[in-house]
Scaffold this active site. Structure first.
Site, short mmCIF file in Angstrom:
data_model
loop_
_atom_site.label_atom_id
_atom_site.label_comp_id
_atom_site.label_asym_id
_atom_site.label_seq_id
_atom_site.Cartn_x
_atom_site.Cartn_y
_atom_site.Cartn_z
N ASP A 17 0.85 -1.20 0.00
CA ASP A 17 0.00 0.00 0.00
C ASP A 17 0.88 1.24 0.00
O ASP A 17 0.57 2.23 0.65
CB ASP A 17 -0.93 -0.01 1.21
CG ASP A 17 -2.03 1.06 1.11
OD1 ASP A 17 -2.39 1.43 -0.02
OD2 ASP A 17 -2.50 1.52 2.16
N ASP A 25 3.21 2.28 8.06
CA ASP A 25 1.98 1.51 7.79
C ASP A 25 2.27 0.23 7.01
O ASP A 25 1.98 0.12 5.82
CB ASP A 25 0.96 2.36 7.04
CG ASP A 25 0.38 3.47 7.89
OD1 ASP A 25 0.52 3.39 9.12
OD2 ASP A 25 -0.20 4.42 7.33
#
Length: 258
Positions: free
Chosen positions: A191, A207
């Protein structure tokens, strides 16, 4: 018992343990974040001396909230994955096929716990490979405590909001991170974009809960998406390489299209 009453009781316990609250009003957000499971996990981390100060909110993401904290004077980030509102379908697409978590139960709570452990593991692998990421310190249930990326309690900005003096140079650094992550840590971020890169003295990757090992059945798909996202952001700022050339360089393959 209402959320407010439960958190008030929690505040009193923290006070008895000598833990200081900063921006307490920001800490009292919603029942989606501070349910009984989360408060118990947070209490255990405090009891084990992982936290001496709990501060206000740093960010609110799709799946988690991040709060500022301190441990013996050093800043830390407290990431709390929301159990009740977690996207079960999205998380499952990254967990299924990851051999490290093949035995995870299919309940929402167990999936969130596995996701938290997964991010801890991924950050550790990335850090060991030399990628600038938050140092994972400890996790419990749906809470992950990491080193803090920022100065004077102000977090480094996301790449999308940062003033970049040398975009071409930063672009090459990010591509190098993708390459090292794949070849040395044997991971694909999954991502990666201008939202999951912080910019301080250098770019930092954050993240990594969704990051997968490179033997994951969708690893190539996720890698190509990461490359496309990075090219999309930098294309308006500098010259970029062809996506398929980056893909082949990273994977060692020789394909003409993804």
């Amino acid at each position: 018992m209402s959320t407010e009453k439960r958190i008030d009781q929690f505040d009193k316990k923290l006070e008895e343990m000598g833990v200081r609250l900063k921006d307490a009003d920001h800490f009292k957000v919603s029942d989606d974040v501070f349910d009984d499971v989360t408060l118990l996990a947070l209490y255990k981390l405090v009891h084990k001396k992982w936290l001496s100060v709990i501060g206000g909110s740093i960010s609110t993401g799709k799946e988690a909230n991040v709060f500022y904290g301190e441990r013996d004077g050093a800043g830390v980030a407290i990431k709390i994955y929301r159990i009740r509102t977690a996207n079960f379908t999205t998380m499952s697409s990254y967990i299924v096929g990851d051999r490290r978590f093949s035995r995870v139960k299919k309940s929402r709570k167990e999936l969130v716990f596995a996701w938290t452990k997964k991010e801890f593991s991924n950050l550790a692998r990335a850090r060991d490979a030399g990628i600038p990421v938050p140092e994972p310190l400890v996790w419990d249930r749906n809470i992950l405590i990491m080193s803090y990326l920022g100065k004077n309690e102000i977090p480094f900005p996301q790449l999308k909001n940062a003033d970049i003096d040398d975009p071409a140079g930063i672009y090459e650094i990010v591509l190098k991170y993708i390459d090292i992550l794949y070849k040395k840590a044997e991971l694909v971020h999954g991502d990666l974009s201008e939202f999951n890169i912080l910019y301080g003295d250098k770019p930092y990757i954050i993240d990594m809960g969704q990051s997968v090992t490179r033997d994951h059945p969708r690893a190539y798909q996720f890698l190509m998406r990461d490359i496309s996202n990075i090219n999309r952001f930098f294309r308006k700022r500098c010259d970029v390489h062809k996506e398929i050339e980056i893909f082949n360089s990273v994977t060692g393959l020789d394909v003409s299209e993804p």
